[in-house]
Design a protein around this motif. Structure first.
Motif: not given
Lengths: 47, 636
Positions: A1-2, A5, A16, A19-20, A22-23, A26
């Motif tokens: 489980m750990g 996670g 994330l 995306l950061t 790429v943003t 641009n």
């Protein structure tokens, strides 16, 4: 489980970060928003 | 035991000294984070000059004039703001006043949001600060120049905190709340935003505060609106607006998410020119949606951190603000708004409904912080389970003991963010708290560094001070040509800006208030401004201007726009420099008398000032008493 996670957290972190990047890349590109209108009447919502 | 008390007890360290030190360290970390956010956002403002962007205008020395308190033909939209700025200008320089105000707004908003949740967990506080201050609402309202609205925005989390204290019977919180509501009421919109939140908290059922506190607070909140309400109500012409403004200033989609998605992510301003470029990027929107998802994830947690009345009040106001923002797009909503704007005095306040998202922004910020806290707790739980499973390989008895120990003996960094045990576990917890704090910045990188250059300071040409020196206030008011509200100067980055001259010149000015928006012109409410426009188109412009009380005509030569043919030839040249010229209207200058009566307007300003002075004195007295008690306890 750990471990599961941790894997999920790592995937989310990578997404994330991607995306950061790429943003940021641009946004740093010049846009046409700075084109200046030379109309005689200046609009409130002119760019 | 209430939910906040339960949270506070759960957060409590074994001994009060350690808890106090931890909270103190957390406060400093939060303050440093907020200062960092402010510096990154407004860094370029450290350069000399004045930030001129749309409605944001600052001048070296704004004069205190009758119009500063609403004694003019114009609708009192910047009242008593103009008076407050003029008074501040007499102590500090104009550019310092502007920069301190902007920095104070951003720092105050971030710090207030960070402190609004009654939790000592620093990571949670950083998330609230980031989400509240680093979003599309703040970007768009900063760039369009609605900084007075942002004063109220910054005051909201503080009013939530103070409202909580008042409801717990701490009447000492009433004075600072009234002070903040007063500063917010420098403009009508700000006054409504602040008074609605604190007034609702004050009057909501329950709480330990007495009837006297409720009545006193409510009366003070009402009287603080008097400086803009009185001149609006008593002006000879009704304070109603043209219904075409509803469509022109309606919230609009500013992203691929559509109108609803734009508003949910705190964007959606009517003016496409002030929308950040990143709102068009799918990657940025994905990050913004993650922030919103975090808020949804944390929404159920908010009840653990806020009292029932606080949550109900903030939730109701957030829903109301959202409804106002989206109302023009709802079936029949536009008609209702048009009726309100054109029939109800002051109804024009709601035509730019997106600004009422301020309450919703606070709810989102606090919910996102609660979501981050929940995330940290899940990470801690997951790490504890993993640690227990690993130990089960050697001894099931040891597993139970180890898990129990892990829950109570967190490492220091993990405790600060509410994280799991061990080096790896605490790292995960720190990341789970800090990544949400950084997400808003990643989602809106163009808010950094003066909104990506849109808020750079500019300096006025020397010709402007020459004209100010040459103008004489005893010869009537001034009209500035081209006769249109906005300017675009090369020395101010060719950005659209409200003409600064009426505030710069130090004399009363007649300002055109018909606003060109898109392909239409939204008519203004100032009859005198409309008559001046007609006079400028007439055959005897100089004579008609004199009758209307205009004694001066200034001409800005370095901005687009036309100057009426033949007018300048009939005027006396006073200061001609080719950049900003000044002419004198010959003959006897009349007086425009259709303005609100002076006595009640001045009385309203006196009441406003007295309330602020009394509230300030109470805040200072209590702070002085606290300091004296603290010194005495240290000596003993």
């Amino acid at each position: 489980m750990g471990n599961f996670g941790g894997v999920v957290a790592a995937i989310v972190g990578v997404v994330l970060a991607g995306l950061t990047v790429v943003t940021a890349v641009n946004v740093s590109q010049p846009s046409d928003a700075d084109d200046v209108s030379h109309e005689e009447l200046i609009n409130y919502d002119d760019n | 035991m209430t939910a906040p008390q339960a949270v506070a007890r759960r957060d409590a360290a074994p001994d009060s000294g350690a808890r106090h030190r931890r909270a103190h360290r957390g406060d400093w970390i939060l303050l440093c984070w907020c200062v960092l956010l402010t510096a990154v956002m407004l860094g370029p403002l450290a350069a000399p000059g004045y930030v001129l962007s749309y409605d944001m205008v600052a001048v070296p020395d704004q004069a205190l004039l009758p119009s500063s308190v609403g004694l003019s033909s114009a609708v009192p939209r910047a009242v008593p703001l103009d008076a407050a700025v003029a008074l501040a200008d007499s102590v500090l320089t104009g550019q310092l006043v502007q920069k301190l105000a902007l920095a104070g707004i951003v720092l105050g908003a971030a710090l207030g949001a960070g402190l609004a949740l009654p939790t000592v967990r620093t990571g949670t506080r950083l998330v609230a600060a980031s989400v509240y201050v680093w979003n599309a609402y703040v970007f768009e309202r900063l760039v369009i120049g609605h900084w007075p609205t942002l004063i109220a925005y910054a005051a909201l989390p503080w009013l939530l905190i103070l409202g909580r204290r008042v409801r717990r019977g701490r009447t000492s919180a009433l004075a600072p709340a009234v002070l903040l509501a007063g500063v917010s009421a420098l403009t009508p919109t700000g006054g409504l935003l602040a008074a609605a939140l604190f007034g609702a908290l004050l009057l909501a059922p329950g709480g330990r505060h007495g009837r006297r506190t409720r009545v006193l607070g409510a009366v003070a909140l009402l009287l603080l609106q008097a400086p803009w309400v009185v001149p609006s109500v008593l002006r000879p012409d009704p304070a109603v607006s043209d219904p075409s403004g509803v469509a022109a200033f309606a919230a609009a989609s500013d992203s691929p998410l559509g109108l609803l998605g734009s508003l949910l992510t705190l964007g959606g301003i009517w003016n496409g020119g002030v929308v950040p470029d990143s709102r068009a990027l799918p990657s940025a929107l994905a990050l913004t949606v993650v922030v919103l998802a975090l808020a949804v994830f944390g929404a159920t947690e908010l009840r653990r951190h806020l009292g029932r009345a606080e949550l109900a009040t903030l939730g109701a106001l957030a829903a109301t603000g959202f409804l106002v923002a989206v109302s023009s797009a709802l079936p029949g909503g536009g008609s209702v708004l048009e009726w309100l704007v054109s029939e109800v005095p002051g109804g024009g306040l709601i035509r730019d409904g997106q600004k009422f998202l301020a309450w919703y922004a606070l709810l989102v910020a606090l919910a996102a912080a609660a979501g981050a806290a929940r995330l940290v707790r899940l990470a801690a739980s997951s790490a504890a389970t993993a640690a227990g499973t690993a130990r089960a390989d050697t001894s099931s008895a040891a597993t139970a003991a180890g898990a129990a120990a892990n829950r109570t003996t967190l490492s220091a960094p993990a405790r600060r963010v509410g994280g799991p045990p061990g080096r790896a576990g605490s790292g995960v917890a720190v990341a789970a708290a800090l990544i949400p704090a950084l997400l808003p910045i990643a989602a809106l990188p163009d808010l950094a560094w003066g909104a990506a250059g849109r808020l750079e300071p500019s300096s006025y040409p020397a010709a402007w001070s020459d004209v100010r020196a040459a103008i004489d206030g005893g010869h009537g008011d001034v009209v500035v040509l081209p006769y249109q509200p906005f300017r675009r100067f090369s020395w101010a980055g060719d950005r659209t800006v409200l003409d600064p001259a009426p505030r710069y010149l130090g004399v009363e000015a007649v300002v055109p208030d018909a606003l060109p928006v898109g392909d239409a012109v939204v008519p203004g409410e100032d009859r005198r401004a409309a008559e001046v426009a007609a006079a400028l188109d007439g055959d005897d412009s100089a004579g008609e201007l004199a009758v209307l009380g205009v004694g001066w005509v200034a001409v800005e030569r370095d901005t687009p726009g036309a100057v009426p043919d033949g007018l300048l030839e009939s005027l006396e040249s006073v200061e001609i420099n080719g950049t900003f010229d000044l002419y004198r209207v010959p003959g006897v200058i009349g007086t425009w008398t259709r303005i609100p009566p002076a006595a009640p307007v001045i009385a309203a300003d006196i009441v406003f000032s007295v309330i602020l002075v009394v509230a300030s004195a109470d805040v200072a007295r209590r702070a002085f008493s606290r300091r004296r008690r603290s010194l005495r306890s240290q000596e003993s």
